[in-house]
Motif scaffolding. Sequence first.
Motif, PDB file in Angstrom:
ATOM      1  N   VAL A 183     -41.364 -15.775  50.795  1.00 36.68           N
ATOM      2  CA  VAL A 183     -40.218 -14.840  50.637  1.00 36.68           C
ATOM      3  C   VAL A 183     -39.895 -13.588  51.379  1.00 36.68           C
ATOM      4  O   VAL A 183     -38.915 -13.328  52.243  1.00 36.68           O
ATOM      5  N   TYR A 184     -41.386 -12.921  51.636  1.00 37.33           N
ATOM      6  CA  TYR A 184     -41.547 -11.948  52.814  1.00 37.33           C
ATOM      7  C   TYR A 184     -41.204 -12.441  54.278  1.00 37.33           C
ATOM      8  O   TYR A 184     -40.587 -11.511  54.984  1.00 37.33           O
ATOM      9  N   VAL A 185     -41.766 -13.465  54.444  1.00 33.78           N
ATOM     10  CA  VAL A 185     -41.451 -13.894  55.957  1.00 33.78           C
ATOM     11  C   VAL A 185     -39.737 -14.238  56.046  1.00 33.78           C
ATOM     12  O   VAL A 185     -39.351 -14.083  57.214  1.00 33.78           O
ATOM     13  N   THR A 186     -39.262 -14.892  55.015  1.00 35.15           N
ATOM     14  CA  THR A 186     -37.809 -14.982  55.095  1.00 35.15           C
ATOM     15  C   THR A 186     -36.982 -13.788  55.179  1.00 35.15           C
ATOM     16  O   THR A 186     -36.062 -13.529  56.252  1.00 35.15           O
ATOM     17  N   ALA A 187     -37.491 -12.609  54.418  1.00 31.85           N
ATOM     18  CA  ALA A 187     -36.878 -11.210  54.600  1.00 31.85           C
ATOM     19  C   ALA A 187     -37.238 -10.754  56.092  1.00 31.85           C
ATOM     20  O   ALA A 187     -36.234 -10.118  56.576  1.00 31.85           O
ATOM     21  N   GLU A 188     -38.398 -10.991  56.550  1.00 28.72           N
ATOM     22  CA  GLU A 188     -38.688 -10.626  58.035  1.00 28.72           C
ATOM     23  C   GLU A 188     -37.696 -11.121  58.964  1.00 28.72           C
ATOM     24  O   GLU A 188     -37.454 -10.498  59.933  1.00 28.72           O
ATOM     25  N   MET A 189     -37.596 -12.314  59.019  1.00 30.84           N
ATOM     26  CA  MET A 189     -36.805 -13.036  59.968  1.00 30.84           C
ATOM     27  C   MET A 189     -35.446 -12.701  59.931  1.00 30.84           C
ATOM     28  O   MET A 189     -34.668 -12.588  60.941  1.00 30.84           O
ATOM     29  N   LEU A 190     -34.766 -12.582  58.710  1.00 32.61           N
ATOM     30  CA  LEU A 190     -33.461 -12.011  58.496  1.00 32.61           C
ATOM     31  C   LEU A 190     -33.384 -10.642  59.066  1.00 32.61           C
ATOM     32  O   LEU A 190     -32.401 -10.220  59.645  1.00 32.61           O
ATOM     33  N   HIS A 191     -34.473  -9.727  58.704  1.00 26.50           N
ATOM     34  CA  HIS A 191     -34.259  -8.375  59.391  1.00 26.50           C
ATOM     35  C   HIS A 191     -34.569  -8.374  60.790  1.00 26.50           C
ATOM     36  O   HIS A 191     -33.720  -7.402  61.349  1.00 26.50           O
ATOM     37  N   VAL A 200     -34.344 -20.895  57.631  1.00 21.81           N
ATOM     38  CA  VAL A 200     -34.370 -21.789  56.539  1.00 21.81           C
ATOM     39  C   VAL A 200     -35.755 -22.406  56.761  1.00 21.81           C
ATOM     40  O   VAL A 200     -36.220 -22.727  55.851  1.00 21.81           O
ATOM     41  N   GLY A 201     -36.126 -22.602  58.034  1.00 24.28           N
ATOM     42  CA  GLY A 201     -37.298 -23.344  58.237  1.00 24.28           C
ATOM     43  C   GLY A 201     -38.680 -22.848  57.581  1.00 24.28           C
ATOM     44  O   GLY A 201     -39.541 -23.252  57.000  1.00 24.28           O
ATOM     45  N   VAL A 202     -38.718 -21.514  57.761  1.00 19.86           N
ATOM     46  CA  VAL A 202     -39.819 -20.687  57.294  1.00 19.86           C
ATOM     47  C   VAL A 202     -39.912 -20.737  55.794  1.00 19.86           C
ATOM     48  O   VAL A 202     -40.838 -20.595  55.109  1.00 19.86           O
ATOM     49  N   ALA A 203     -38.594 -20.724  55.315  1.00 21.97           N
ATOM     50  CA  ALA A 203     -38.323 -20.693  53.714  1.00 21.97           C
ATOM     51  C   ALA A 203     -38.645 -22.096  53.211  1.00 21.97           C
ATOM     52  O   ALA A 203     -39.277 -22.183  52.114  1.00 21.97           O
ATOM     53  N   LYS A 232     -33.521 -20.619  46.324  1.00 20.00           N
ATOM     54  CA  LYS A 232     -33.868 -19.334  45.792  1.00 20.00           C
ATOM     55  C   LYS A 232     -34.890 -18.381  46.487  1.00 20.00           C
ATOM     56  O   LYS A 232     -34.612 -16.967  46.579  1.00 20.00           O
ATOM     57  N   PHE A 233     -35.644 -19.033  47.328  1.00 18.47           N
ATOM     58  CA  PHE A 233     -36.494 -18.276  48.372  1.00 18.47           C
ATOM     59  C   PHE A 233     -35.437 -17.697  49.413  1.00 18.47           C
ATOM     60  O   PHE A 233     -35.860 -16.442  49.876  1.00 18.47           O
ATOM     61  N   LEU A 234     -34.395 -18.348  49.860  1.00 15.54           N
ATOM     62  CA  LEU A 234     -33.657 -17.477  50.740  1.00 15.54           C
ATOM     63  C   LEU A 234     -32.831 -16.391  50.377  1.00 15.54           C
ATOM     64  O   LEU A 234     -32.622 -15.537  51.018  1.00 15.54           O
ATOM     65  N   HIS A 235     -32.555 -16.813  49.017  1.00 12.70           N
ATOM     66  CA  HIS A 235     -31.771 -15.795  48.383  1.00 12.70           C
ATOM     67  C   HIS A 235     -32.708 -14.348  48.030  1.00 12.70           C
ATOM     68  O   HIS A 235     -32.228 -13.312  48.371  1.00 12.70           O
TER      69      HIS A 235
END
Length: 325
Positions: A183-191, A200-203, A232-235
């Motif tokens: 979840v945190y790496v998904t947030a980081e990549m979006l940020h 999507v790949g990291v999630a 859910k991870f992406l959200h």
Amino acid sequence: SDVAKMTPIEIAQSSALVTSSYQELVSMALSLENEAYRRLMLSILKDTRVTFMELYPERSDREGIRGELARFGYMSEEDDVDELFPPRPEDPQPYLASPQSHEDLYNPHPGGMAITCAVNCRLSEYHTMLYREHFGVPANRDLAVAGLCIHEYPKAWLYYWNEDGSYGIEPRTFGGNMHTHDVYVTAEMLHRGAPPELVVGVAAAHSFGAPDLTEDGKETRMSWPGYDWVKKFLHAGALLAQRDPVEAGVLEPGEGEGEYVLPPQTVEIWNCHLSDMNWPYTAGAAHKYTYPLLAEVAREEYGIASPEGREFNQLKNYVYAQVGQ
């Protein structure tokens, strides 16, 4: 006694296995043809800071986002924000020194993350080559390699080393402490504004291809909950990054208000799950036997009576770093 005095980075740097794994990852990053993937992969290998936490400078900010994530069942109100968000996200340990997973799972030693990701990135290369050569599918090797290397990196922040040679455990999300770095790496990549397919790949590295099995008379039926899990991870990551997941291009609107769906994904995204596979052998087979054997060696040959405390932890950290778990 010499090993007991070593720091985590000294243990990692003393290991040919760890340092060669790290250099292999750097070489893979440099070989990526996609400039955005190459820049991001090199960036996290050289600097493991977690930047999305700048959105939450005050404790009240962190409590607010915990409450928002708890509303969807992604976090728990029972967990203190100091536990959910460890200190120093702007200055975590180097990638080279980070362990990979919990003490009772796999590669729990300095350099464990580098070893794991080097294995997984190689697996991803083989998977994409197989789909290209066997089926003629134009699978993108760059996306799978970058996704797998970047996916693990928040562990450099979450798995901080303690004085006794142990390290911090991963905070809880989704009712356990297995998915939080996802979840945190998904947030980081979006940020950081990463390309949507890389987000999507990291999630997708967690649960994407895992089946649910049910018995229907004498036949076993399979369903595939991975799309829902990754949605859910992406959200959750989008909430942390304060991004709209539809505007970010990672989810599509669902039928109801506030509902989202993950559209069909290409083979590279499945590859991010299929190649995140250093753990079944290391945790399921090796750890079960290597850890008790190491405790026996420590007791009989080195006089370390208990597999607790700095002496044993350091012996474990050093041996696993040198030869692999």
